[in-house]
Design a protein around this motif. Structure first.
Motif, PDB file in Angstrom:
ATOM      1  N   VAL A   5      12.451  -7.229  -3.993  1.00  0.00           N
ATOM      2  CA  VAL A   5      12.510  -5.841  -4.430  1.00  0.00           C
ATOM      3  C   VAL A   5      11.099  -5.261  -4.394  1.00  0.00           C
ATOM      4  O   VAL A   5      10.208  -5.737  -5.103  1.00  0.00           O
ATOM      5  CB  VAL A   5      13.088  -5.709  -5.849  1.00  0.00           C
ATOM      6  N   GLU A   6      10.930  -4.228  -3.577  1.00  0.00           N
ATOM      7  CA  GLU A   6       9.627  -3.574  -3.455  1.00  0.00           C
ATOM      8  C   GLU A   6       9.502  -2.432  -4.463  1.00  0.00           C
ATOM      9  O   GLU A   6      10.497  -1.817  -4.849  1.00  0.00           O
ATOM     10  CB  GLU A   6       9.430  -2.994  -2.047  1.00  0.00           C
ATOM     11  N   SER A   7       8.266  -2.133  -4.833  1.00  0.00           N
ATOM     12  CA  SER A   7       7.986  -0.999  -5.695  1.00  0.00           C
ATOM     13  C   SER A   7       6.557  -0.537  -5.439  1.00  0.00           C
ATOM     14  O   SER A   7       5.781  -1.235  -4.782  1.00  0.00           O
ATOM     15  CB  SER A   7       8.180  -1.360  -7.167  1.00  0.00           C
ATOM     16  N   GLY A   8       6.233   0.646  -5.978  1.00  0.00           N
ATOM     17  CA  GLY A   8       4.871   1.134  -5.882  1.00  0.00           C
ATOM     18  C   GLY A   8       4.635   2.216  -4.849  1.00  0.00           C
ATOM     19  O   GLY A   8       3.531   2.748  -4.745  1.00  0.00           O
ATOM     20  N   GLY A   9       5.658   2.540  -4.096  1.00  0.00           N
ATOM     21  CA  GLY A   9       5.507   3.601  -3.113  1.00  0.00           C
ATOM     22  C   GLY A   9       5.409   4.959  -3.777  1.00  0.00           C
ATOM     23  O   GLY A   9       5.604   5.104  -4.985  1.00  0.00           O
ATOM     24  N   ALA A  24      10.036 -11.213  -6.210  1.00  0.00           N
ATOM     25  CA  ALA A  24      10.965 -12.148  -5.586  1.00  0.00           C
ATOM     26  C   ALA A  24      11.712 -12.938  -6.639  1.00  0.00           C
ATOM     27  O   ALA A  24      11.184 -13.240  -7.707  1.00  0.00           O
ATOM     28  CB  ALA A  24      10.210 -13.103  -4.677  1.00  0.00           C
ATOM     29  N   SER A  25      12.935 -13.251  -6.328  1.00  0.00           N
ATOM     30  CA  SER A  25      13.714 -14.154  -7.172  1.00  0.00           C
ATOM     31  C   SER A  25      14.110 -15.346  -6.334  1.00  0.00           C
ATOM     32  O   SER A  25      14.204 -15.262  -5.114  1.00  0.00           O
ATOM     33  CB  SER A  25      14.950 -13.450  -7.723  1.00  0.00           C
ATOM     34  N   GLY A  26      14.363 -16.454  -6.998  1.00  0.00           N
ATOM     35  CA  GLY A  26      14.689 -17.665  -6.265  1.00  0.00           C
ATOM     36  C   GLY A  26      13.704 -18.760  -6.581  1.00  0.00           C
ATOM     37  O   GLY A  26      12.508 -18.517  -6.707  1.00  0.00           O
ATOM     38  N   ARG A  27      14.200 -19.980  -6.718  1.00  0.00           N
ATOM     39  CA  ARG A  27      13.361 -21.090  -7.181  1.00  0.00           C
ATOM     40  C   ARG A  27      12.324 -21.531  -6.166  1.00  0.00           C
ATOM     41  O   ARG A  27      11.304 -22.105  -6.521  1.00  0.00           O
ATOM     42  CB  ARG A  27      14.246 -22.268  -7.552  1.00  0.00           C
ATOM     43  N   THR A  28      12.590 -21.273  -4.875  1.00  0.00           N
ATOM     44  CA  THR A  28      11.716 -21.806  -3.831  1.00  0.00           C
ATOM     45  C   THR A  28      10.731 -20.781  -3.305  1.00  0.00           C
ATOM     46  O   THR A  28      10.164 -20.970  -2.232  1.00  0.00           O
ATOM     47  CB  THR A  28      12.556 -22.350  -2.671  1.00  0.00           C
ATOM     48  N   PHE A  29      10.497 -19.714  -4.045  1.00  0.00           N
ATOM     49  CA  PHE A  29       9.610 -18.656  -3.571  1.00  0.00           C
ATOM     50  C   PHE A  29       8.258 -19.197  -3.157  1.00  0.00           C
ATOM     51  O   PHE A  29       7.677 -18.767  -2.167  1.00  0.00           O
ATOM     52  CB  PHE A  29       9.437 -17.591  -4.657  1.00  0.00           C
TER      53      PHE A  29
END
Length: 124
Positions: A5-9, A24-29
């Motif tokens: 999920v992007e933000s800051g624009g 990012a989500s997910g254990r292997t990031f």
């Protein structure tokens, strides 16, 4: 898998700065290489910057060198793109992407996971 999920624009004047974030989500990031791409209206999606899983290898598109900085915080599962001296031609949707191989690259096809993008508009 990883979700991004992007933000800051937003809207900024030419010469200004913005900092984009990618959560990012997910254990292997921490194993993933991460990239930023952008797509302007009517144009193909183009490479902006990429960083390896460790942060030890970084690539930039030639036109962004010296103005953009990519970084990551694996503990927080965040990737950043600091953009300085923005130009009107930088107006685009900016996308965060992840490559499970951990080694960064410039090609779109390397990245299996993409965020929805965040709009950056640079006024002249």
């Amino acid at each position: 898998q990883v979700q991004l999920v992007e933000s800051g624009g937003g809207l900024v004047q030419a010469g200004g700065s913005l900092r984009l974030s990618c959560a990012a989500s997910g254990r292997t990031f921490t194993r993933y290489a991460m990239g930023w791409f952008r797509q302007a209206p009517g144009k193909e999606r183009e490479f902006v910057a990429a960083i390896s899983w460790s942060g030890g290898t970084i690539y930039y598109a030639d036109s962004m060198k010296g103005r953009f900085t990519i970084s990551r915080d694996n503990a927080k599962k965040l990737v950043y793109l600091q953009m300085n001296s923005l130009k009107p031609e930088g107006t685009a949707v900016y996308y965060c992407a992840a490559d499970s191989r951990g080694v960064p690259g410039t090609g779109r096809g390397r990245y299996a996971y993409w965020g929805q993008g965040t709009q950056v508009t640079v006024s002249s």
